[in-house]
Design an enzyme around this catalytic site. Structure first.
Site, PDB file in Angstrom:
ATOM      1  N   CYS A   1      39.347  82.157 -40.168  1.00  0.00           N
ATOM      2  CA  CYS A   1      38.195  83.062 -40.284  1.00  0.00           C
ATOM      3  C   CYS A   1      37.280  82.611 -41.421  1.00  0.00           C
ATOM      4  O   CYS A   1      37.638  81.781 -42.242  1.00  0.00           O
ATOM      5  CB  CYS A   1      38.692  84.469 -40.580  1.00  0.00           C
ATOM      6  SG  CYS A   1      39.938  85.025 -39.431  1.00  0.00           S
TER       7      CYS A   1
ATOM      8  N   ARG B   1      34.912  76.114 -38.774  1.00  0.00           N
ATOM      9  CA  ARG B   1      36.307  76.545 -38.978  1.00  0.00           C
ATOM     10  C   ARG B   1      36.893  77.167 -37.716  1.00  0.00           C
ATOM     11  O   ARG B   1      38.083  77.465 -37.661  1.00  0.00           O
ATOM     12  CB  ARG B   1      36.379  77.557 -40.131  1.00  0.00           C
ATOM     13  CG  ARG B   1      35.877  76.989 -41.457  1.00  0.00           C
ATOM     14  CD  ARG B   1      35.551  78.095 -42.422  1.00  0.00           C
ATOM     15  NE  ARG B   1      36.747  78.724 -42.945  1.00  0.00           N
ATOM     16  CZ  ARG B   1      37.368  78.334 -44.059  1.00  0.00           C
ATOM     17  NH1 ARG B   1      36.889  77.308 -44.724  1.00  0.00           N
ATOM     18  NH2 ARG B   1      38.441  78.926 -44.485  1.00  0.00           N
TER      19      ARG B   1
ATOM     20  N   TRP C   1      39.047  84.495 -36.271  1.00  0.00           N
ATOM     21  CA  TRP C   1      39.882  83.676 -35.386  1.00  0.00           C
ATOM     22  C   TRP C   1      41.115  84.545 -35.102  1.00  0.00           C
ATOM     23  O   TRP C   1      41.928  84.769 -36.003  1.00  0.00           O
ATOM     24  CB  TRP C   1      40.272  82.384 -36.080  1.00  0.00           C
ATOM     25  CG  TRP C   1      41.080  81.452 -35.226  1.00  0.00           C
ATOM     26  CD1 TRP C   1      42.428  81.473 -35.018  1.00  0.00           C
ATOM     27  CD2 TRP C   1      40.592  80.366 -34.434  1.00  0.00           C
ATOM     28  NE1 TRP C   1      42.798  80.480 -34.160  1.00  0.00           N
ATOM     29  CE2 TRP C   1      41.716  79.787 -33.784  1.00  0.00           C
ATOM     30  CE3 TRP C   1      39.350  79.829 -34.200  1.00  0.00           C
ATOM     31  CZ2 TRP C   1      41.595  78.700 -32.918  1.00  0.00           C
ATOM     32  CZ3 TRP C   1      39.251  78.737 -33.344  1.00  0.00           C
ATOM     33  CH2 TRP C   1      40.358  78.193 -32.712  1.00  0.00           C
TER      34      TRP C   1
ATOM     35  N   ASN D   1      39.915  87.832 -44.650  1.00  0.00           N
ATOM     36  CA  ASN D   1      40.595  86.628 -44.149  1.00  0.00           C
ATOM     37  C   ASN D   1      42.038  86.716 -44.592  1.00  0.00           C
ATOM     38  O   ASN D   1      42.323  87.137 -45.706  1.00  0.00           O
ATOM     39  CB  ASN D   1      40.010  85.358 -44.807  1.00  0.00           C
ATOM     40  CG  ASN D   1      38.743  84.923 -44.120  1.00  0.00           C
ATOM     41  OD1 ASN D   1      38.341  85.524 -43.139  1.00  0.00           O
ATOM     42  ND2 ASN D   1      38.121  83.880 -44.639  1.00  0.00           N
ATOM     43  N   GLY D   2      42.976  86.285 -43.747  1.00  0.00           N
ATOM     44  CA  GLY D   2      44.382  86.247 -44.138  1.00  0.00           C
ATOM     45  C   GLY D   2      45.204  87.215 -43.296  1.00  0.00           C
ATOM     46  O   GLY D   2      44.787  87.616 -42.211  1.00  0.00           O
TER      47      GLY D   2
ATOM     48  N   GLU E   1      51.293  57.812 -28.986  1.00  0.00           N
ATOM     49  CA  GLU E   1      50.250  58.496 -29.766  1.00  0.00           C
ATOM     50  C   GLU E   1      49.839  57.645 -30.968  1.00  0.00           C
ATOM     51  O   GLU E   1      48.654  57.523 -31.286  1.00  0.00           O
ATOM     52  CB  GLU E   1      50.745  59.869 -30.204  1.00  0.00           C
ATOM     53  CG  GLU E   1      49.805  60.655 -31.087  1.00  0.00           C
ATOM     54  CD  GLU E   1      48.414  60.882 -30.472  1.00  0.00           C
ATOM     55  OE1 GLU E   1      48.220  60.636 -29.268  1.00  0.00           O
ATOM     56  OE2 GLU E   1      47.515  61.248 -31.234  1.00  0.00           O
TER      57      GLU E   1
ATOM     58  N   LYS F   1      46.013  56.402 -31.617  1.00  0.00           N
ATOM     59  CA  LYS F   1      45.305  56.677 -32.886  1.00  0.00           C
ATOM     60  C   LYS F   1      44.750  55.381 -33.462  1.00  0.00           C
ATOM     61  O   LYS F   1      43.607  55.287 -33.871  1.00  0.00           O
ATOM     62  CB  LYS F   1      46.234  57.321 -33.912  1.00  0.00           C
ATOM     63  CG  LYS F   1      46.596  58.752 -33.695  1.00  0.00           C
ATOM     64  CD  LYS F   1      45.502  59.751 -33.951  1.00  0.00           C
ATOM     65  CE  LYS F   1      44.614  60.053 -32.809  1.00  0.00           C
ATOM     66  NZ  LYS F   1      45.078  60.608 -31.586  1.00  0.00           N
TER      67      LYS F   1
ATOM     68  N   GLU G   1      41.875  53.878 -31.334  1.00  0.00           N
ATOM     69  CA  GLU G   1      40.638  54.669 -31.351  1.00  0.00           C
ATOM     70  C   GLU G   1      39.796  54.406 -32.587  1.00  0.00           C
ATOM     71  O   GLU G   1      38.575  54.399 -32.511  1.00  0.00           O
ATOM     72  CB  GLU G   1      40.991  56.156 -31.356  1.00  0.00           C
ATOM     73  CG  GLU G   1      41.435  56.704 -30.024  1.00  0.00           C
ATOM     74  CD  GLU G   1      41.533  58.216 -30.076  1.00  0.00           C
ATOM     75  OE1 GLU G   1      42.509  58.717 -30.652  1.00  0.00           O
ATOM     76  OE2 GLU G   1      40.637  58.879 -29.564  1.00  0.00           O
TER      77      GLU G   1
ATOM     78  N   HIS H   1      62.341  43.417 -21.699  1.00  0.00           N
ATOM     79  CA  HIS H   1      61.990  43.149 -20.289  1.00  0.00           C
ATOM     80  C   HIS H   1      60.591  42.561 -20.176  1.00  0.00           C
ATOM     81  O   HIS H   1      59.794  42.958 -19.341  1.00  0.00           O
ATOM     82  CB  HIS H   1      62.099  44.449 -19.484  1.00  0.00           C
ATOM     83  CG  HIS H   1      63.465  45.031 -19.487  1.00  0.00           C
ATOM     84  ND1 HIS H   1      64.526  44.487 -18.791  1.00  0.00           N
ATOM     85  CD2 HIS H   1      63.986  46.083 -20.176  1.00  0.00           C
ATOM     86  CE1 HIS H   1      65.621  45.183 -19.009  1.00  0.00           C
ATOM     87  NE2 HIS H   1      65.318  46.160 -19.828  1.00  0.00           N
TER      88      HIS H   1
ATOM     89  N   LYS I   1      34.217  63.523 -28.326  1.00  0.00           N
ATOM     90  CA  LYS I   1      35.297  64.457 -28.662  1.00  0.00           C
ATOM     91  C   LYS I   1      35.838  65.122 -27.406  1.00  0.00           C
ATOM     92  O   LYS I   1      37.008  65.408 -27.287  1.00  0.00           O
ATOM     93  CB  LYS I   1      34.801  65.523 -29.641  1.00  0.00           C
ATOM     94  CG  LYS I   1      35.880  66.483 -30.120  1.00  0.00           C
ATOM     95  CD  LYS I   1      37.030  65.758 -30.803  1.00  0.00           C
ATOM     96  CE  LYS I   1      38.195  66.654 -31.113  1.00  0.00           C
ATOM     97  NZ  LYS I   1      39.413  65.906 -31.523  1.00  0.00           N
TER      98      LYS I   1
END
Ligand code: AGP
Length: 600
Positions: free
Chosen positions: A2, A27, A75, A99-100, A476, A480, A483, A499, A595
């Site tokens: 938030c 955020r 959020w 917030n929190g 992954e 990374k 990219e 193999h 993105k």
């Protein structure tokens, strides 16, 4: 995550609040609101969805002259993203943004309802304003009442509160969630991060935990407990962009470091009394589900592949993994007792969205695991589990991956509780609770990776190798690196190297070997030794020292493979970052990438 903005002054209070919320959009949020106290009256507006909806709602609201205002982007953690749950929350004559998490809100709420308070939202925040008004009726003094309110609440908070009977005054409190105060043009500004203050103030006071106080036209008074304190203001960052990076070099770096926090948001409200709750799944949603089909692209596919090992080993449910662009054009056999799970950070990836539609056409039950509420994939699926990673600005996905794996791990426990038995269930929940700490980046390890990265800038390519759960992590790590460094890398099952690919082995072949202590260590060691015998350059990541490697990155001895998984994930993310930095690449916006790939 938030966001909070506050203002007391004679300027355009609505503009300051809305512009401030705009600077906090990065955020992530799903609703927003504001309240303005002027002329002894508070006007409040709230809207679900994007900020533009709040701008439209306040279009005809034109306060002028001296005023106090508070604003918030939410959020959702406690309570769904609805207008009623959006902040500010109000009592009879006061409004609050927060917030929190107020950890003792349930007990406070029960007690306040018994004393006549009327709650209308599902949020923890609303308890603050009713508690303040309760103490005000007892204390008859607003400052004392707010001080007692702060004493009574437990948890993490950044709070701004205004009271209709106290013109041009804002109460504030801070513990565990950031809150800054700026002064300029005879006005006082509040914000939960630097970005909204930049361009308005030159410097800001960064409140410490346990601080509370008030600001009005004449003064800002800050207290720690009952003791009045003064803080020296600090200079603000020069630009919004640098502010939003919050001191990190790149958004990707910031997002790697915030994984330890955001995974807590993913878990919020989803483990209670040692049981996994996923109340976003409709009643009976999982009934009749006998197999799973996970479908995604890129990093999200790697999260799916990792989760498939968890679903089969722990939840004992047959699980398939699909690359969405392949699935779309295959003629798969799709059965009605199969749950189709689309995994996507953006919720807008065209291949994944079309694959989801294909599953729906086959009348399969569908679930989205996604980071963006109200996105196309979330809206298309029958149900959704939000990963709550916050906005991910780095094109190379990091925290989204971490939270996707976590959301799927929780789902595995939710689906397989009976099949796995009480002991395994308890063991898994215990492991999950230790993940946030395991994701904390250790500065000495980051520095070690930064130093050794200079040895991996050339060569004719990288292999990332792993077995079982660590094979998707190897994929992954390779993605990374590709990219953001533009160096060739491929993830490979360690057992497959002999193999064919081992023909590439020489001192210019860099191999990153993921060697967990909790599974298949000896198998991995023999694969690594085969490569070392052929002079490959080896970087081993393991809890056990491996002196034969050219480089060794330690992780802690752990008793659960997924905690090792997360700790190794940090290492491969930082390795890609530091190599890209040395190559001078744009880490956050790598060439050729978007993105969200909303085209085929
Ligand atoms: C990940 O680092 C990449 N940016 C990319 O592979 C991404 O994961 C893929 O395009 C899927 O995106 P989504 O998660 O938003 O669906």
């Amino acid at each position: 995550m938030c966001g909070i903005v506050g203002y007391i002054g004679g300027g355009n209070v609505k503009k300051v609040l809305l512009d401030g919320l705009k600077e906090l959009e990065y955020r992530g949020y799903d609703s927003a609101g504001l309240a303005v106290l002027q002329g002894g009256r508070i006007s409040s507006f709230k809207a679900v969805g994007k900020l533009v909806n709040l701008v439209n709602k306040t279009a005809s609201f034109e306060p002028n002259g001296f005023a106090a205002g508070i604003a918030h982007t939410r959020w959702a953690t406690h309570g769904k993203p609805t207008e009623i749950n959006a902040h500010p929350h109000q009592g009879e004559h006061s409004f609050v943004v927060h917030n929190g998490i107020i950890e003792n809100y349930a007990a406070l709420k029960d007690d306040l309802i018994k004393k006549g308070a009327r709650f209308i939202s599902q949020t923890d925040t609303e308890a603050i304003v009713h508690l303040y008004e309760f103490f005000l009726r007892k204390e008859k003094d607003a400052k004392a009442a707010f001080g007692r309110t702060v004493e009574a609440i437990e948890g993490a908070y950044a709070i701004l509160l205004i009271d209709e009977n106290l013109p041009n005054m804002i109460f504030f409190a801070k513990k565990g969630s950031p809150l800054q105060i700026g002064r300029a043009q005879d006005a006082t500004f509040f914000a939960s991060s630097d970005a909204p203050l930049i361009g308005l103030c030159e410097e800001a006071i960064y409140l410490n935990d346990g601080c509370w106080g008030w600001a009005n036209e004449e003064e800002n008074r800050i207290f720690e407990g009952a003791v009045a304190v003064e803080y020296a203001p600090k200079p603000l960052p020069a630009t919004q962009n640098s502010a939003q990076k919050e001191g990190f070099r790149f958004f990707m770096e910031k997002e790697i470091y915030e994984q330890t926090r955001v995974i807590g948001d993913t878990l919020m409200g989803r483990i209670e009394n040692d049981a996994v709750l996923l109340d976003e799944l409709p009643e009976g949603f999982l009934e009749g589900v006998e197999t799973l089909r996970l479908c995604a692209c890129g990093t999200s596919y790697h999260a799916a592949l990792a989760a498939s090992y968890i679903f089969e080993r722990t939840a004992k449910i047959e699980t398939r993994c699909e690359i969405a662009s392949e699935f779309r054009y295959r003629d798969p056999v799709l059965k009605s007792n199969e749950l189709f799970i689309a995994i996507s950070q953006s919720g807008e990836t065209a291949d994944t969205l079309e694959a989801l539609k294909k599953a729906k056409l086959a009348r399969q039950k569908t679930l989205a695991v996604c980071n963006v509420d109200n996105s196309s994939i979330v809206r298309e699926a029958d149900a959704a589990i939000l990963t709550r990673a916050g906005i991910e600005k780095g094109v190379a996905s990091t925290k989204a991956f971490a939270t996707q794996v976590m959301a799927l791990w929780l789902l595995a426990l939710r689906i397989g509780k009976a099949a796995m038995g009480a002991d395994v269930y308890k063991r898994e929940i215990n492991a999950i609770r230790r993940v946030p700490a395991a994701l904390a980046v250790r500065s000495e390890r980051h520095e070690q990776i930064r130093r050794l990265s200079r040895r991996y800038l050339h060569g004719h390519g990288f292999f990332f190798i792993g077995r079982d759960l660590f094979y998707p992590l190897a994929l992954e790590g390779a993605l990374k690196l590709k990219e953001i460094s533009y160096l060739h890398a491929e993830g490979y099952p360690a057992g497959e190297m002999k193999h064919g690919p081992i023909a590439l082995a020489d001192d210019k072949l860099f191999t990153i070997a993921l060697m967990p202590g909790t599974m298949l260590y000896d198998k991995m060691r023999s694969n690594v030794e085969e490569l070392i015998a052929r002079d490959s350059t080896l970087l081993v990541i393991s809890p056990r020292r491996f002196d034969a490697a050219d480089d060794f990155l330690p992780i802690d001895e752990r008793d659960h493979p997924l905690i090792e998984f997360y700790e190794m994930m940090i290492a491969i993310q930082l390795l890609a970052l530091e190599i890209a930095v040395r190559l001078g690449n744009d880490v956050d916006m790598p060439r050729n990438l978007a993105k969200s790939v909303t085209v085929e």
